[in-house]
Write a protein that holds these residues in place. Sequence first.
Motif, mmCIF file in Angstrom:
data_model
loop_
_atom_site.group_PDB
_atom_site.id
_atom_site.type_symbol
_atom_site.label_atom_id
_atom_site.label_comp_id
_atom_site.label_asym_id
_atom_site.label_seq_id
_atom_site.Cartn_x
_atom_site.Cartn_y
_atom_site.Cartn_z
ATOM 1 N N ARG A 167 74.862 -26.150 47.268
ATOM 2 C CA ARG A 167 75.247 -24.821 46.777
ATOM 3 C C ARG A 167 74.044 -23.964 46.392
ATOM 4 N NH1 ARG A 167 77.850 -26.450 40.843
ATOM 5 N NH2 ARG A 167 76.444 -28.200 40.425
ATOM 6 N N LYS A 173 75.101 -21.435 49.641
ATOM 7 C CA LYS A 173 75.964 -20.271 49.408
ATOM 8 C C LYS A 173 75.996 -19.318 50.605
ATOM 9 C CE LYS A 173 75.474 -20.420 44.372
ATOM 10 N NZ LYS A 173 74.864 -19.767 43.184
ATOM 11 N N ALA A 176 77.967 -20.704 53.561
ATOM 12 C CA ALA A 176 79.408 -20.632 53.282
ATOM 13 C C ALA A 176 79.947 -19.237 53.563
ATOM 14 C CB ALA A 176 79.682 -21.035 51.832
ATOM 15 N N VAL A 188 82.923 -25.490 49.449
ATOM 16 C CA VAL A 188 81.550 -25.772 49.031
ATOM 17 C C VAL A 188 81.590 -26.972 48.086
ATOM 18 C CG1 VAL A 188 79.493 -24.914 47.865
ATOM 19 C CG2 VAL A 188 80.864 -23.365 49.279
#
Length: 294
Positions: A167, A173, A176, A188
């Motif tokens: 993440r 991030k 994603a 995630v």
Amino acid sequence: MTARIIDGKALAESIRNKVAAEAAELKRSHGIVPGLAAVLVGENPASQVYVRNKVKQTTEAGLASFEHVLPAETTQDDLLALVRQLNADPKVHGILVQLPLPPQIDPDLVIATIDPAKDVDGFHVENAGRLVVGQESLVPCTPQGSVLLAKTVHPDLTGLEAVVLGRSNIVGKPVAQLLIAESATVTVAHSRTRDLEAVCRRADILVVAVGRPEMVKGSWIKPGATVIDVGINRVPGENGKSRLVGDVDFKEAMEVAGAITPVPGGVGPMTIACLLANTLKAAMVANGLTPPSF
């Protein structure tokens, strides 16, 4: 089952060739040469190699390269002054400050000082925000490359279940968000995820970016899944030499996955290729032109 190996070197070469062709046409028709400034502070050996490769590939693609190598004791104010100078330079369309930086320098402040229109790493909060809300932006290179590699297996990601393990702001991030933009169903996951192995095993597309050597075993992978291994870890090898491995146990994954990126030769080459594509895009947008898609 033996997985198909996804060739990141071949796709990266294709992108670099397209960048070179577009840059040549841009120079011929408009007299514009996309320029990339790379800033290296200190003597981190891995960073030195990486910047050297970036400069070499930038030049080979017909782009202008501006390299700035600063001593490790450079002050934050001096680095920020250089960034502002590059912001104002019309020959520079992309600015890359190599991380990590020495401890006396705040990387977030440096990134925030880069003109978002020249932020070819895609790290500025303005570009990060634009990515989240689905607006046009400069996208981080490694996530961009990861999704392009997944699309060599699944040209249409609509409805596929994607799990991103990691993440970070640099990879997890943004990758994603890119997968969401492709209409995948995205989870995630991270070190605090309950029953992490079971979550990963749901994935049609598993993107792994945790920085832990061979953490993901074959039992974590859904049969036939596409595995994008972002990790690059140096571990002890034979005869006292080190070797590079990913975050996925490649041997085990090969027996389960449908397709997988190798380490090295998978995501790594895509990062610089996407950096060159971002530089071309920044140059064209700065001059009111429509950049090509990659």
